[in-house]
Design a protein around this motif. Structure first.
Motif, PDB file in Angstrom:
ATOM      1  N   ARG A 172     -64.818   6.885 120.403  1.00  0.00           N
ATOM      2  CA  ARG A 172     -64.744   6.903 118.942  1.00  0.00           C
ATOM      3  C   ARG A 172     -66.125   6.940 118.299  1.00  0.00           C
ATOM      4  NH1 ARG A 172     -60.256   2.062 118.043  1.00  0.00           N
ATOM      5  NH2 ARG A 172     -58.489   3.122 119.073  1.00  0.00           N
ATOM      6  N   GLN A 173     -67.149   7.188 119.124  1.00  0.00           N
ATOM      7  CA  GLN A 173     -68.539   7.297 118.664  1.00  0.00           C
ATOM      8  C   GLN A 173     -69.080   5.975 118.116  1.00  0.00           C
ATOM      9  OE1 GLN A 173     -70.642  10.124 119.162  1.00  0.00           O
ATOM     10  NE2 GLN A 173     -68.865  10.361 120.501  1.00  0.00           N
ATOM     11  N   LYS A 174     -68.654   4.873 118.742  1.00  0.00           N
ATOM     12  CA  LYS A 174     -69.216   3.570 118.421  1.00  0.00           C
ATOM     13  C   LYS A 174     -70.394   3.288 119.365  1.00  0.00           C
ATOM     14  CE  LYS A 174     -65.645   3.214 115.728  1.00  0.00           C
ATOM     15  NZ  LYS A 174     -65.775   3.537 114.278  1.00  0.00           N
ATOM     16  N   ASN A 197     -62.758  -1.238 113.661  1.00  0.00           N
ATOM     17  CA  ASN A 197     -63.430  -0.010 113.206  1.00  0.00           C
ATOM     18  C   ASN A 197     -64.835  -0.274 112.664  1.00  0.00           C
ATOM     19  OD1 ASN A 197     -63.698   2.751 112.756  1.00  0.00           O
ATOM     20  ND2 ASN A 197     -62.867   2.613 110.680  1.00  0.00           N
ATOM     21  N   ARG A 198     -65.662  -0.904 113.480  1.00  0.00           N
ATOM     22  CA  ARG A 198     -67.061  -1.116 113.134  1.00  0.00           C
ATOM     23  C   ARG A 198     -67.916  -0.007 113.769  1.00  0.00           C
ATOM     24  NH1 ARG A 198     -66.759  -4.447 108.996  1.00  0.00           N
ATOM     25  NH2 ARG A 198     -65.054  -2.942 108.825  1.00  0.00           N
ATOM     26  N   GLU A 199     -69.173   0.094 113.360  1.00  0.00           N
ATOM     27  CA  GLU A 199     -70.076   1.107 113.911  1.00  0.00           C
ATOM     28  C   GLU A 199     -70.779   0.620 115.187  1.00  0.00           C
ATOM     29  OE1 GLU A 199     -72.015   3.508 110.368  1.00  0.00           O
ATOM     30  OE2 GLU A 199     -71.975   1.360 109.906  1.00  0.00           O
ATOM     31  N   LEU A 200     -71.000  -0.687 115.275  1.00  0.00           N
ATOM     32  CA  LEU A 200     -71.714  -1.273 116.410  1.00  0.00           C
ATOM     33  C   LEU A 200     -70.919  -2.453 116.942  1.00  0.00           C
ATOM     34  CD1 LEU A 200     -74.265  -1.809 118.214  1.00  0.00           C
ATOM     35  CD2 LEU A 200     -75.179  -3.138 116.291  1.00  0.00           C
ATOM     36  N   HIS A 208     -80.020  -1.988 112.877  1.00  0.00           N
ATOM     37  CA  HIS A 208     -78.693  -1.695 113.417  1.00  0.00           C
ATOM     38  C   HIS A 208     -77.773  -1.196 112.315  1.00  0.00           C
ATOM     39  CE1 HIS A 208     -76.993  -5.369 111.680  1.00  0.00           C
ATOM     40  NE2 HIS A 208     -77.920  -6.088 112.275  1.00  0.00           N
ATOM     41  N   ALA A 209     -76.634  -0.676 112.738  1.00  0.00           N
ATOM     42  CA  ALA A 209     -75.659  -0.121 111.809  1.00  0.00           C
ATOM     43  C   ALA A 209     -75.233  -1.159 110.780  1.00  0.00           C
ATOM     44  CB  ALA A 209     -74.446   0.390 112.583  1.00  0.00           C
ATOM     45  N   SER A 210     -74.761  -0.677 109.646  1.00  0.00           N
ATOM     46  CA  SER A 210     -74.402  -1.589 108.560  1.00  0.00           C
ATOM     47  C   SER A 210     -73.165  -2.426 108.862  1.00  0.00           C
ATOM     48  CB  SER A 210     -74.179  -0.788 107.270  1.00  0.00           C
ATOM     49  OG  SER A 210     -73.173   0.198 107.460  1.00  0.00           O
ATOM     50  N   THR A 211     -72.282  -1.925 109.731  1.00  0.00           N
ATOM     51  CA  THR A 211     -71.095  -2.692 110.107  1.00  0.00           C
ATOM     52  C   THR A 211     -71.117  -2.957 111.604  1.00  0.00           C
ATOM     53  OG1 THR A 211     -69.761  -0.677 110.415  1.00  0.00           O
ATOM     54  CG2 THR A 211     -69.734  -1.702 108.234  1.00  0.00           C
ATOM     55  N   PRO A 267     -74.793   6.164 118.568  1.00  0.00           N
ATOM     56  CA  PRO A 267     -73.332   6.234 118.480  1.00  0.00           C
ATOM     57  C   PRO A 267     -72.750   6.969 119.685  1.00  0.00           C
ATOM     58  CG  PRO A 267     -74.312   6.736 116.352  1.00  0.00           C
ATOM     59  CD  PRO A 267     -75.448   6.646 117.330  1.00  0.00           C
TER      60      PRO A 267
END
Length: 326
Positions: free
Chosen positions: A163-165, A132-135, A59-62, A26
């Protein structure tokens, strides 16, 4: 987060990717420079369109996927499309603020089917900021866009990382990769390796007159404002063009500050051979030696283009001696 651990992919009994490993945390932005086939495979692995592989992918869930094949709702205006995206993802971001960031405010009432390629891309970047996803994974995000949009893309990527993505860019353009980030990987003969990239020092400082002599095992070259350090095995061959030494590595070309004689001295210990006055070749990349006439020879490299390099008569005799041939 995105992690590939020893991932290998075969297509029709041909090994395309071999033991690919990397991690993007992230707040990190990385780019992978690769050809079209490798790019499509990596994108397909992340999107789970490709399920046949060995190794592990986590990978991230979103996640959000930006594909060069993505389309838009043509009948909507830019503002309508972004407000629809905001509702779809229940975003807390301001549509007006996002349009302003991507310099779309002037065009907000234009319908998407009337936009040029650059404005379409800006609209897609804006939509990603509302998700606003994580990856985030981008496939050739700056292909065929103008210079202003190119810079707006970089700003968008920096916004996402702030935003720490976790952000990954897949591109076949080395300059684009280096423009976006200093964390650049490259698919080189099925394998992934990270490039040594250093930003150019812009401040002028006094340099001590004392010189420390060290053996430097990498070859520096400059692209835009960044310095790339190439490992000798990454270089296929070097040619002299109008007095400039050009390093060839797969389909890319990099200018060198060194002369051919200097490069020959540096690279001979790594299996490079001065096959012609204007050429240095990595013998590990040579597949064939072709004789056209009694005095005409060429080397064929083991690459997708089957690159042919001239071999002079005197160097042919030297090469035969090196290989133990009579």
């Amino acid at each position: 987060m995105l992690t590939f651990q020893n991932v290998s992919v075969r297509q029709q009994d041909t090994l395309i990717l071999e033991n690919i490993s990397f991690t993007i945390q992230p707040g990190e932005l990385a780019a992978i420079h690769c050809g079209v086939i490798s790019r499509e495979i990596i994108f397909g692995l992340i999107s789970q369109e490709i399920t046949t592989f060995t190794g592990n992918i986590d990978h991230a869930s979103t996640l959000s996927l930006f594909s060069i094949r993505d389309g838009l709702y043509d009948r909507l205006t830019i503002e309508e499309y972004l407000r629809f995206t905001k509702r779809l993802y229940d975003s807390s971001e301001s549509v007006d603020s996002v349009m302003q960031q991507l310099q779309l405010t002037t065009y907000r009432k234009q319908r998407l089917h009337r936009l040029n390629r650059s404005l379409v891309r800006r609209t897609q970047y804006a939509a990603l900021l509302l998700q606003n996803r994580e990856l985030y994974v981008f496939e050739e995000p700056d292909q065929d866009v103008d210079q202003e949009t190119h810079h707006l893309l970089r700003d968008t990527l920096q916004t996402l990382t702030s935003r720490q993505k976790a952000v990954l860019v897949l591109t076949s353009n080395m300059e684009s990769a280096l423009f976006m980030t200093s964390t650049v990987y490259r698919i080189d003969h099925r394998h992934l390796r990270q490039l040594d990239v250093e930003p150019e020092e812009t401040d002028e400082t006094d340099i001590s007159s004392e010189v420390i002599h060290v053996r430097f095992e990498k070859i520096p070259t400059k692209v835009n404002e960044k310095i790339i350090l190439l490992d000798p095995p990454e270089i296929d061959f070097i040619e002299s063009q109008d007095g400039q030494s050009i390093l060839h590595s797969q389909s890319d070309q990099f200018p060198s500050v060194f002369t051919m004689n200097e490069l020959e001295t540096r690279l001979t210990p790594y299996g490079f051979f001065r096959c012609h006055r204007s050429y240095l070749v990595n013998l590990q990349r040579v597949r064939e030696v072709i004789t056209y006439t009694k005095n005409s020879f060429s080397l064929v490299l083991d690459d997708s283009e089957k690159t042919t390099i001239p071999l002079s008569k005197t160097k042919m005799a030297e090469l035969k001696t090196m290989m133990g041939l009579k």
